[in-house]
Design an enzyme around this catalytic site. Sequence first.
Site, PDB file in Angstrom:
ATOM      1  N   SER A 213       0.854  -1.177   0.000  1.00  0.00           N
ATOM      2  CA  SER A 213       0.000   0.000   0.000  1.00  0.00           C
ATOM      3  C   SER A 213       0.895   1.233   0.000  1.00  0.00           C
ATOM      4  CB  SER A 213      -0.862  -0.055   1.252  1.00  0.00           C
ATOM      5  OG  SER A 213      -1.179   1.233   1.685  1.00  0.00           O
ATOM      6  N   SER A 214       0.330   2.371  -0.436  1.00  0.00           N
ATOM      7  CA  SER A 214       1.148   3.587  -0.469  1.00  0.00           C
ATOM      8  C   SER A 214       1.517   4.052   0.943  1.00  0.00           C
ATOM      9  CB  SER A 214       0.415   4.689  -1.224  1.00  0.00           C
ATOM     10  OG  SER A 214      -0.850   4.889  -0.659  1.00  0.00           O
ATOM     11  N   CYS A 215       0.863   3.499   1.986  1.00  0.00           N
ATOM     12  CA  CYS A 215       1.188   3.947   3.347  1.00  0.00           C
ATOM     13  C   CYS A 215       2.507   3.372   3.854  1.00  0.00           C
ATOM     14  CB  CYS A 215       0.054   3.650   4.311  1.00  0.00           C
ATOM     15  SG  CYS A 215      -0.103   1.930   4.639  1.00  0.00           S
TER      16      CYS A 215
ATOM     17  N   TYR B  43       0.222  -1.404  10.325  1.00  0.00           N
ATOM     18  CA  TYR B  43      -0.153  -1.911   8.990  1.00  0.00           C
ATOM     19  C   TYR B  43       1.004  -1.708   8.013  1.00  0.00           C
ATOM     20  CZ  TYR B  43      -3.051  -1.909   4.698  1.00  0.00           C
ATOM     21  OH  TYR B  43      -3.592  -2.155   3.463  1.00  0.00           O
TER      22      TYR B  43
ATOM     23  N   LYS C  80       3.414  -4.449   5.974  1.00  0.00           N
ATOM     24  CA  LYS C  80       3.570  -4.430   4.511  1.00  0.00           C
ATOM     25  C   LYS C  80       5.048  -4.313   4.115  1.00  0.00           C
ATOM     26  CE  LYS C  80      -0.722  -4.637   3.191  1.00  0.00           C
ATOM     27  NZ  LYS C  80      -1.184  -5.848   2.494  1.00  0.00           N
TER      28      LYS C  80
ATOM     29  N   HIS D 235     -12.682   3.518   4.212  1.00  0.00           N
ATOM     30  CA  HIS D 235     -11.758   4.540   3.715  1.00  0.00           C
ATOM     31  C   HIS D 235     -12.539   5.802   3.336  1.00  0.00           C
ATOM     32  CE1 HIS D 235      -8.932   1.050   2.892  1.00  0.00           C
ATOM     33  NE2 HIS D 235      -8.303   1.836   3.729  1.00  0.00           N
TER      34      HIS D 235
HETATM   35  N1  NAP Z   1      -8.456  -0.714  -0.220  1.00  0.00           N
HETATM   36  C1  NAP Z   1      -7.449   0.076  -0.532  1.00  0.00           C
HETATM   37  O1  NAP Z   1      -7.595   1.298  -0.678  1.00  0.00           O
HETATM   38  C2  NAP Z   1      -6.074  -0.484  -0.720  1.00  0.00           C
HETATM   39  C3  NAP Z   1      -5.060   0.394  -1.118  1.00  0.00           C
HETATM   40  C4  NAP Z   1      -3.787  -0.093  -1.305  1.00  0.00           C
HETATM   41  C5  NAP Z   1      -3.534  -1.432  -1.102  1.00  0.00           C
HETATM   42  N2  NAP Z   1      -4.519  -2.271  -0.725  1.00  0.00           N
HETATM   43  C6  NAP Z   1      -4.163  -3.668  -0.503  1.00  0.00           C
HETATM   44  O2  NAP Z   1      -4.970  -4.548  -1.256  1.00  0.00           O
HETATM   45  C7  NAP Z   1      -5.183  -5.745  -0.528  1.00  0.00           C
HETATM   46  C8  NAP Z   1      -6.669  -6.046  -0.450  1.00  0.00           C
HETATM   47  O3  NAP Z   1      -7.350  -4.962   0.143  1.00  0.00           O
HETATM   48  P1  NAP Z   1      -8.936  -4.775   0.024  1.00  0.00           P
HETATM   49  O4  NAP Z   1      -9.183  -3.329   0.044  1.00  0.00           O
HETATM   50  O5  NAP Z   1      -9.461  -5.623  -1.067  1.00  0.00           O
HETATM   51  O6  NAP Z   1      -9.423  -5.354   1.417  1.00  0.00           O
HETATM   52  P2  NAP Z   1     -10.851  -5.984   1.788  1.00  0.00           P
HETATM   53  O7  NAP Z   1     -11.907  -5.539   0.869  1.00  0.00           O
HETATM   54  O8  NAP Z   1     -11.018  -5.753   3.254  1.00  0.00           O
HETATM   55  O9  NAP Z   1     -10.623  -7.530   1.540  1.00  0.00           O
HETATM   56  C9  NAP Z   1      -9.682  -8.226   2.270  1.00  0.00           C
HETATM   57  C10 NAP Z   1      -9.858  -9.687   2.032  1.00  0.00           C
HETATM   58  O10 NAP Z   1      -8.911 -10.351   2.866  1.00  0.00           O
HETATM   59  C11 NAP Z   1      -9.514 -11.507   3.352  1.00  0.00           C
HETATM   60  N3  NAP Z   1      -8.958 -11.827   4.664  1.00  0.00           N
HETATM   61  C12 NAP Z   1      -8.796 -10.988   5.724  1.00  0.00           C
HETATM   62  N4  NAP Z   1      -8.313 -11.673   6.765  1.00  0.00           N
HETATM   63  C13 NAP Z   1      -8.153 -12.952   6.345  1.00  0.00           C
HETATM   64  C14 NAP Z   1      -7.718 -14.134   6.964  1.00  0.00           C
HETATM   65  N5  NAP Z   1      -7.313 -14.140   8.244  1.00  0.00           N
HETATM   66  N6  NAP Z   1      -7.703 -15.274   6.242  1.00  0.00           N
HETATM   67  C15 NAP Z   1      -8.119 -15.283   4.959  1.00  0.00           C
HETATM   68  N7  NAP Z   1      -8.534 -14.204   4.305  1.00  0.00           N
HETATM   69  C16 NAP Z   1      -8.568 -13.054   5.001  1.00  0.00           C
HETATM   70  C17 NAP Z   1     -11.003 -11.255   3.474  1.00  0.00           C
HETATM   71  O11 NAP Z   1     -11.661 -12.463   3.231  1.00  0.00           O
HETATM   72  P3  NAP Z   1     -13.239 -12.754   3.556  1.00  0.00           P
HETATM   73  O12 NAP Z   1     -14.005 -11.764   2.752  1.00  0.00           O
HETATM   74  O13 NAP Z   1     -13.457 -14.135   3.087  1.00  0.00           O
HETATM   75  O14 NAP Z   1     -13.396 -12.563   5.031  1.00  0.00           O
HETATM   76  C18 NAP Z   1     -11.243 -10.222   2.379  1.00  0.00           C
HETATM   77  O15 NAP Z   1     -11.798 -10.803   1.240  1.00  0.00           O
HETATM   78  C19 NAP Z   1      -4.519  -5.545   0.835  1.00  0.00           C
HETATM   79  O16 NAP Z   1      -3.266  -6.146   0.842  1.00  0.00           O
HETATM   80  C20 NAP Z   1      -4.370  -4.059   0.954  1.00  0.00           C
HETATM   81  O17 NAP Z   1      -3.261  -3.709   1.708  1.00  0.00           O
HETATM   82  C21 NAP Z   1      -5.800  -1.826  -0.525  1.00  0.00           C
END
Ligand code: NAP
Length: 318
Positions: free
Chosen positions: A113-115, A142, A146, A185
């Site tokens: 992530s950008s953070c 967090y 990362k 967010h």
């Molecule tokens: N959202 C942003 O703005 C953003 C920005 C930059 C980077 N990212 C990165 O992108 C990635 C995904 O983010 P997202 O926004 O898609 O998050 P999200 O919508 O919260 O989804 C996270 C997923 O992780 C799964 N998960 C969480 N804990 C778990 C565990 N203990 N075991 C198995 N699965 C688990 C969840 O599964 P279930 O649904 O089955 O519970 C969920 O589907 C992350 O690495 C994040 O750092 C996100």
Amino acid sequence: MALQPIPRDARLYIAGHRGLVGSALWRHFAGCGFHNLVGRTSTELDLRDQVATTAFFTETRPDVVIAAAAKVGGIAANANRPTEYLSDNLRIQVNLLDCAVAAGVERFLFLGSSCIYPKYADQPIREDALLTGALEETNEGYAIAKIAGIAQIAAIRRQHGLRYISAMPASLYGPGDNFHLHNSHVLPALIRRFHEAAREDSDHVTCWGTGKARREFLHVDDLAQACHFLLDNYDEDQPINVGTGSDLTIAELAHLVAGVVGYRGEIRWDTDKPDGTPRKVLDVQRLSRLGWKASTPLDQGVQATYEWYRAQQGAHPT
Ligand SMILES: NC(=O)c1ccc[n+]([C@@H]2O[C@H](COP(=O)([O-])OP(=O)(O)OC[C@H]3O[C@@H](n4cnc5c(N)ncnc54)[C@H](OP(=O)(O)O)[C@@H]3O)[C@@H](O)[C@H]2O)c1
């Protein structure tokens, strides 16, 4: 050796396939004809559990893994539950990476992530700003998790010569986003608050901070496309930024969202609440030089996200 595109019959495990990023990845790869996609919910497979994760990899033997499973939240959630953002994310990514190496997974994309970048990094933030200064304190746990993931990817590449890479997306939004009142967010939080204010005909909405912080937003379908592009075209130790390269103030974003949602009341700012990092925009030159560029304009992306949100409201009225 030159990289070959991932074959359409590759067994591709999308960890976190129900999340914002994971569901976009699933849509993208399924749409491109990948017919061996693998996904497990966190109930079916808790990636913090090393024994269960090892058994899953031994049984499934994926060719390619994209790590989009993580504990993710906004400023408030990170500040209230810092332990989980550090320890759960460390466990999830260490298990995924260790098991992938042991199972002979050929390509692995780790999403950071950008953070991860210092709070006061020069803007736009280049990849080499990593570890050059103090982090933003509200999401330090967090970010440190990362950064450990990036270090593990680089170590695996050195020790095992595997094509594992890491990519750092800007703040994401799109269908499948989390619109929860307390741990979402900024962009989905604004959509929900303005939607509710418009519905209730409120004369004002109070937003967190001063509105002056500058942020960049990437549509999650663009990210999914970029992930595919990187797996096919990128093979270096250093993480690579994925974003649009342009930013706007939170106040500008609030007005854009209010316009899309049709909210006409006043927007007030609660300046006692933190702004977070003053500006965050990624330098995306490395990715552009490779030949990839984001294609969704913010207003269109917000409009489509709002339509998705309303469709969910229709399906599950609150
Ligand atoms: N959202 C942003 O703005 C953003 C920005 C930059 C980077 N990212 C990165 O992108 C990635 C995904 O983010 P997202 O926004 O898609 O998050 P999200 O919508 O919260 O989804 C996270 C997923 O992780 C799964 N998960 C969480 N804990 C778990 C565990 N203990 N075991 C198995 N699965 C688990 C969840 O599964 P279930 O649904 O089955 O519970 C969920 O589907 C992350 O690495 C994040 O750092 C996100």
